[in-house]
Design a protein around this motif. Structure first.
Motif, PDB file in Angstrom:
ATOM      1  N   ARG A  56     -23.841  12.875  30.450  1.00 26.16           N
ATOM      2  CA  ARG A  56     -23.674  12.609  28.886  1.00 26.16           C
ATOM      3  C   ARG A  56     -23.884  14.185  28.137  1.00 26.16           C
ATOM      4  O   ARG A  56     -23.812  14.943  27.504  1.00 26.16           O
ATOM      5  N   ASP A  57     -24.666  13.811  27.973  1.00 26.52           N
ATOM      6  CA  ASP A  57     -26.324  14.632  27.581  1.00 26.52           C
ATOM      7  C   ASP A  57     -26.478  15.662  27.516  1.00 26.52           C
ATOM      8  O   ASP A  57     -26.235  17.425  26.931  1.00 26.52           O
ATOM      9  N   ASN A  60     -11.853   5.094  17.061  1.00 23.31           N
ATOM     10  CA  ASN A  60     -13.194   4.180  17.453  1.00 23.31           C
ATOM     11  C   ASN A  60     -12.136   3.126  17.023  1.00 23.31           C
ATOM     12  O   ASN A  60     -11.153   3.444  16.026  1.00 23.31           O
ATOM     13  N   MET A  61     -12.566   1.098  17.178  1.00 21.69           N
ATOM     14  CA  MET A  61     -11.110   1.413  17.318  1.00 21.69           C
ATOM     15  C   MET A  61     -11.975   0.628  15.673  1.00 21.69           C
ATOM     16  O   MET A  61     -11.024  -1.205  15.299  1.00 21.69           O
ATOM     17  N   GLU A  84     -13.401   8.066  21.667  1.00 18.74           N
ATOM     18  CA  GLU A  84     -13.124   9.250  21.027  1.00 18.74           C
ATOM     19  C   GLU A  84     -12.240   9.602  21.954  1.00 18.74           C
ATOM     20  O   GLU A  84     -11.163  10.214  21.034  1.00 18.74           O
ATOM     21  N   ARG A 132      -6.002  19.630  19.537  1.00 20.24           N
ATOM     22  CA  ARG A 132      -7.376  19.355  19.247  1.00 20.24           C
ATOM     23  C   ARG A 132      -8.273  17.947  19.813  1.00 20.24           C
ATOM     24  O   ARG A 132      -7.350  16.746  20.058  1.00 20.24           O
ATOM     25  N   GLY A 192     -23.216  17.715  25.666  1.00 22.50           N
ATOM     26  CA  GLY A 192     -23.746  18.352  24.912  1.00 22.50           C
ATOM     27  C   GLY A 192     -24.365  19.373  24.031  1.00 22.50           C
ATOM     28  O   GLY A 192     -24.399  20.321  23.140  1.00 22.50           O
ATOM     29  N   LEU A 193     -24.341  19.809  25.784  1.00 22.64           N
ATOM     30  CA  LEU A 193     -25.558  21.554  25.257  1.00 22.64           C
ATOM     31  C   LEU A 193     -24.378  22.450  25.372  1.00 22.64           C
ATOM     32  O   LEU A 193     -24.784  24.064  25.846  1.00 22.64           O
ATOM     33  N   THR A 246     -12.437  21.296  20.190  1.00 24.16           N
ATOM     34  CA  THR A 246     -12.801  21.261  18.589  1.00 24.16           C
ATOM     35  C   THR A 246     -12.287  22.036  17.861  1.00 24.16           C
ATOM     36  O   THR A 246     -11.888  22.026  16.193  1.00 24.16           O
TER      37      THR A 246
END
Lengths: 325, 741
Positions: free
Chosen positions: B116-117, B671-672, B274, B100, B120-121, B47
């Motif tokens: 995926r979850d 995104n599209m 993304e 980035r 995120g952690l 990021t």
């Protein structure tokens, strides 16, 4: 996406009983599921309201009644809507894509969240998503952002086309909580961002949109929704205008005007309405009437063109309406 | 009677599989051994745009449900960069953040959702530095490419002329214009995805992953994993769009394979949409300045083309927008090209839809329109007055060039004579109407490297034609079948084409619109070699009716051998002699003709736009494109390729844009919906026509390339039409309504 509890109530009462603090109502899912996948919304409970009896598109003496769960495509195709409220059908058909319109509900449409790229990106700050985390749109890329109704905390546009048309037509929204029901004018339903951009409307915790009523009027049958954007489909408005006129020959008796794509909420233009009232429908009238339309605009680095675009969109909408009279 | 399918409207041989969902794309493959349970990977990306990772907390992710492994710079997978192939670093091998959206961790779990979850952690702490992001402000360096690529700068001067500046100063009319275009993305429909599977002793790897160059994909993965190239097979029969984004292998395949090797399980990795915007390359942002010097009657005396393209510190695409545009298109005694890079902390770049030619032609062909206005000469006539019959500065001629015919035929089909040169002179209701035109030019040569094709003839009178090129949706598989049927003289339905698998003979790279021109001669040679093999069987097999005959006694025609008063199909002969099949694999490569000529495909675009008088939005309402591409193999696919190319050009002109935030290095669109390409409603019926002019040199069929040609010049045709409609010249792409208000 986070784990959540899923319930499918069959009645409004049951649905409202489930509406605890972390709950979100699921109708078409075109906003909620999208934002849950992006981690922008993380409800602990999802209450699927699709089995609720919030259906029907009915025209009576009071006006047009639409159940909150009616799909956008069904409302757009309704014969009465097309005849008596053409701008509603136009606003719907210019929204999203056919696939999304087949899923998205009228209630959900009014509550859809902004398309601001920072709101949707959890790796950036956003006062609307996370109060106090800042607004990178102020200094970032803001070509599509609002010029009217903005604050130092938020410049996100309201994304709905339908809401712009409905605000222009003086629509009422019907709401329900476990404590009872109430009706609110759509015009006062939405909240300016101010210092609390995460508060987007007057909904109380657990309150459900059950339907809308669009009043009958002399102007609704003579209305147009004009949407300006870079490509011809599947894009939010850079500017849009919902204009309805009551004619007396070539004279505008009175007009109702709201604009989209430029404001943080669907934006009424009473000054322009007054400037048109009683005037002959000429190019000069139109140009004079829109002169102040963007007054109070707070342009950013990339969206200053929206003031001029707003005025020209209005003139074009007036011209289209006058030519089709 | 078998009619050759060559040049006709042939439906895709895989069309049914694609529309019924039977076609398997990379993420559709299950584990080949049903008892080995597939694991799913998900990437974590940075990021910040520049700096280093000081700490990464993965404890919560490791303890999350279903998680099997978390890999990061603190738990490495041991990948190695491959010098010269794609990016110049290997992800997860150090803590440096180079742009980035860079891969900084990968979570592997029992399900894709769990992965995926858990991703995120993960929380990451950075030591952040200010990223270098400004194309305008950072230093320039020569845009030198790898060996074999033309030099980044070149100057041709007429005798007695000291410099390009002197040539410009001596010209009657000078046009100078500077153009800018933003970063653009391929946005293929299929996100990049891979399934990696090792055999039981983990010595052989199979990758299922979309690739424009299957053999390069396997080779790169092998190098990054530290195993021999022979240890990797890549399977890629269906590719959901390439547009350059699947030329160079990214690190997804190597990461999934390294995790699969460590976990001893098949691993599937699918990029989130993304992530495709940063893990996969994009086309550089490019600034260009063109100077044209001409006589009052529009004859060019000097052409100067300077380009500055963003070049990521991580690599890889060398942008040379002037090489195949300004350096070759028009006759000029004085020519200077200077192509430079600006090094930035941005995601990797890659080839994309006529990578350098589309931007280069936008600048040159817009400047030519400005010269037409400055001299008062019709834009078509101006181009004919500067028509090149040899490459400027050399005596080198083209293998075949009928661009002048493209201009004339196109002008007639389009109704160019109705155009009024004066801007804003046509109004239709609320709309200003304008017309513009531009030239298309794209390299048409065969690939220089050797490629292989195999033809097998079977005892049931069918044939299999194999060459591991890729079909990125273009119709290459159908091209293989058509070429095989044509060369063997048998019906198309009896030919099975094969591609997209490194177990097959290595085929043409699906790049530079050279797939067809490179494959066709290889298939022709392989068919001839298979027929020769068939003749050998006929004269040497005891049970053959031609046993003991001389080769010269036999001829092959339309699936049959003829000789000594009898005929027999190849299937019948093989059955008679008791053989299942004969086959031949050949290696084909261009000969000395490759350097004796220049090879380009050409075309002319004509465009009508309407621009709203009130709100300024430009809409393309008519478009005619006439091309000179040599022989056409499949009329339907050719039309689709040109139509697709023109649509890319319209998007290039009007929509495509991913703004880069200079202070953060963040891309605005991911995104599209936000990264806009045209939708159907933006595209009118496109009038496409090609000349019937087989190339006499390139290969026996006379087929040059077509794919990317339509993309070149079409953006300029749109912009020139907008100028004609409005009198506003927009040199800063995309041409959006705010620039026309």
């Amino acid at each position: 996406m986070r784990a959540y509890t899923f319930t499918q109530p069959r009645s409004v009462r049951e649905a409202l009983a489930h509406a605890d603090a972390g709950a979100a109502f699921l109708a078409g899912g075109t906003t909620l599921v999208d934002l849950m996948k992006l981690d922008v919304m993380a409800p602990t409970r999802v209450v699927d309201i699709n089995r609720l009896p919030l259906r029907g598109i009915k025209l009576d003496r009071d006006g047009l009644h639409i159940g909150a769960l009616e799909r956008m495509s069904d409302v757009a195709a309704d014969r009465n809507v097309r005849r008596d409220y053409p701008m509603i059908a136009q606003a719907l058909e210019l929204s999203a894509s056919a696939q999304l319109r087949n899923m998205a509900s009228i209630g959900g449409n009014l509550l859809q969240r902004t398309r601001c790229g920072y709101f949707r990106d959890v790796t950036t700050g956003c006062n609307k998503r996370e109060p106090g985390s800042g607004c990178p749109a102020m200094t970032g890329f803001n070509r599509t952002h609002a010029i009217l109704g903005t604050s130092d905390a938020c410049v996100a546009t309201h994304p709905s086309d339908l809401a712009v048309a409905l605000v222009a037509l003086g629509t009422d929204v019907h709401l329900a909580t476990a404590q009872g029901t109430r009706t609110v004018p759509l015009d006062t339903f939405y909240a300016l961002p101010g210092s609390t951009p995460h508060v987007e409307n007057v909904l109380r915790p657990g309150e459900l949109v059950t339907g809308i009523t669009v009043p009958r009027s002399m102007w609704a049958p003579h209305s147009v929704y004009l949407k300006i954007r870079d490509r011809q489909s599947y894009e939010f408005a850079l500017a849009s205008a919902a204009v309805a006129v009551e004619w007396r020959g070539r004279t505008i008796n009175q007009a109702r005007i709201a604009v989209g794509g430029v404001g943080t909420t669907p934006w009424r233009l009473p000054v322009v309405e007054r400037a048109l009232a009683g005037q002959l429908a000429t190019a000069d009238t139109f140009e004079a009437a829109v002169r102040t339309a963007a007054d109070g605009a707070r342009p950013l680095a990339h969206n200053a063109f929206k003031s001029a675009l707003l005025r020209r969109t209005l003139v074009r909408a007036f011209t289209v309406l006058a030519q089709s009279r | 009677m078998t009619v050759s399918p060559l040049g006709r409207d042939i439906d895709r041989v895989d069309g049914r599989a694609k529309v019924t969902g039977a076609a398997r794309y990379s993420a559709d493959y299950p584990a080949s051994d049903p008892t080995s349970k597939m694991a799913h990977a998900y990437l974590v990306t940075s990021t910040i745009a520049r700096g280093s990772i000081s700490a990464m907390d993965t404890a919560a992710a490791q303890n999350a449900p279903g998680v099997i492994g978390v890999y990061s710079p603190f738990n490495k997978l041991g990948l190695r960069p491959m010098p010269g192939i794609g990016e110049n670093y290997a992800p997860l091998e150090d803590t440096q953040v180079r742009f980035r959206g860079q891969i900084i961790a990968m979570v592997v779990a029992e399900s894709s959702r769990q992965a995926r979850d858990a991703a995120g952690l993960i929380t990451t702490t950075y030591d952040e530095q200010q990223p270098r992001t400004s194309l305008a402000d950072e230093p320039r360096v020569p845009a030198a490419g790898p060996p074999g690529q033309p030099p980044p700068s070149a100057t041709v001067l007429a005798p007695g002329v000291d410099s390009i500046e002197a040539a410009l100063a001596a010209s009657d009319v000078v046009v100078e214009a500077t153009f800018h275009q933003p970063m653009q993305h391929a946005v293929a429909m299929e996100p990049h995805a891979v399934l990696a599977e090792w055999n039981s002793d983990r010595t052989q790897l199979t990758l299922y992953s979309g690739a424009q160059l299957p053999h390069l994909g396997a080779m790169a993965a092998a190098g990054r994993l530290g195993v021999p190239p022979t240890a990797v097979r890549l399977i890629s029969p269906y590719v959901g769009g390439g547009f350059g984004s699947r030329v160079m292998p990214w690190y997804d395949a190597a990461l999934a394979a390294a995790a699969a090797r460590q976990l001893n399980r098949p691993v599937r990795l699918v990029l989130a949409r993304e992530q495709v915007f940063t893990v996969v390359g994009h086309r550089s942002a490019i600034d260009q300045t063109i100077k044209l010097g001409a006589s009052r009657d529009g004859v060019l005396n000097a052409v100067s083309h300077v380009t500055d393209a963003s070049m990521p510190f991580v690599g890889y695409r060398h942008m040379q927008p002037a090489v195949d545009t300004s350096a070759v298109l028009y006759k000029t005694p004085n020519l200077s090209i200077d192509q430079r890079h600006v090094m930035l902390d941005v995601p990797p770049t890659c080839a994309m839809r006529a990578p350098t030619e589309a931007p280069g032609s936008f600048a040159l062909e817009t400047a030519m329109d400005e010269l037409a206005i400055a001299t008062g000469i019709d834009p078509v006539e101006l181009r004919l007055r500067n028509y090149a019959t040899a490459v400027p500065g050399t005596g080198l001629r083209w293998s075949s060039k009928h661009l002048d015919e493209c201009y004339r035929v196109g002008a007639r089909r389009f109704g160019w004579s109705a155009r009024r040169a004066e801007p804003r002179s046509r109004v239709d209701g609320h709309w200003l109407v304008g017309m513009g035109m531009a030239t298309a030019i794209y390299p048409g040569s065969r690939r220089p490297e050797p490629i292989q094709a195999r033809v097998q003839l079977f005892d049931d009178d069918t044939a299999v034609v194999s060459s591991a090129t890729a079909d990125t949706g273009t119709g290459a598989l159908t091209m293989l079948a058509i070429t095989g049927a044509h060369e063997l003289g048998i019906p198309l339905r009896r030919v099975t084409p094969e591609l997209g698998d490194t177990a097959l003979p290595p085929g043409a790279p699906s790049v530079a619109s050279a797939g067809t021109s490179t494959t066709v001669p290889a298939v022709e040679s392989a068919a001839n070699a298979a027929i020769a093999e068939l003749v050998t069987v006929a004269i040497t097999s005891p049970r053959s009716p031609w046993h003991g005959a001389n080769r010269e006694d036999l001829t092959y025609e339309k699936g049959k051998l003829h000789g000594k008063g009898r005929s027999m199909s190849f299937g019948r002969l093989l059955t008679t002699v008791g053989r299942r099949n004969v086959e031949a694999t050949v290696t084909a490569q261009p000969g000395p003709e490759a350097t004796q000529y220049r090879y380009h495909s050409f075309g002319a675009h004509f465009c009508e736009v309407r621009v709203n008088r009130y709100t300024g939005e430009p809409r393309v309402t008519r478009f005619t494109t006439v091309v000179d591409i040599g022989r056409v193999v499949n009329a339907q696919a050719t039309r689709s390729q040109i139509v697709g190319g023109v649509i890319f050009g319209i998007g290039h002109a009007l929509l495509e844009d991913n703004p880069l935030e200079l202070d953060t290095g963040r891309l605005a669109a991911s995104n599209m919906a936000d990264y806009m390409v045209p939708v159907n409603a933006d595209i009118p019926d496109l009038d496409v026509h090609w000349l019937d002019r087989p190339d006499p040199v390139i290969n026996n069929l006379g087929a040059r390339g077509v794919g990317e040609l339509g993309t070149v010049g079409s953006a300029a045709a749109v912009g020139n039409a907008i100028y004609n409609a409005t009198g506003i010249r927009v040199r800063n792409l995309p041409i959006t309504l705010d620039k026309l208000l």
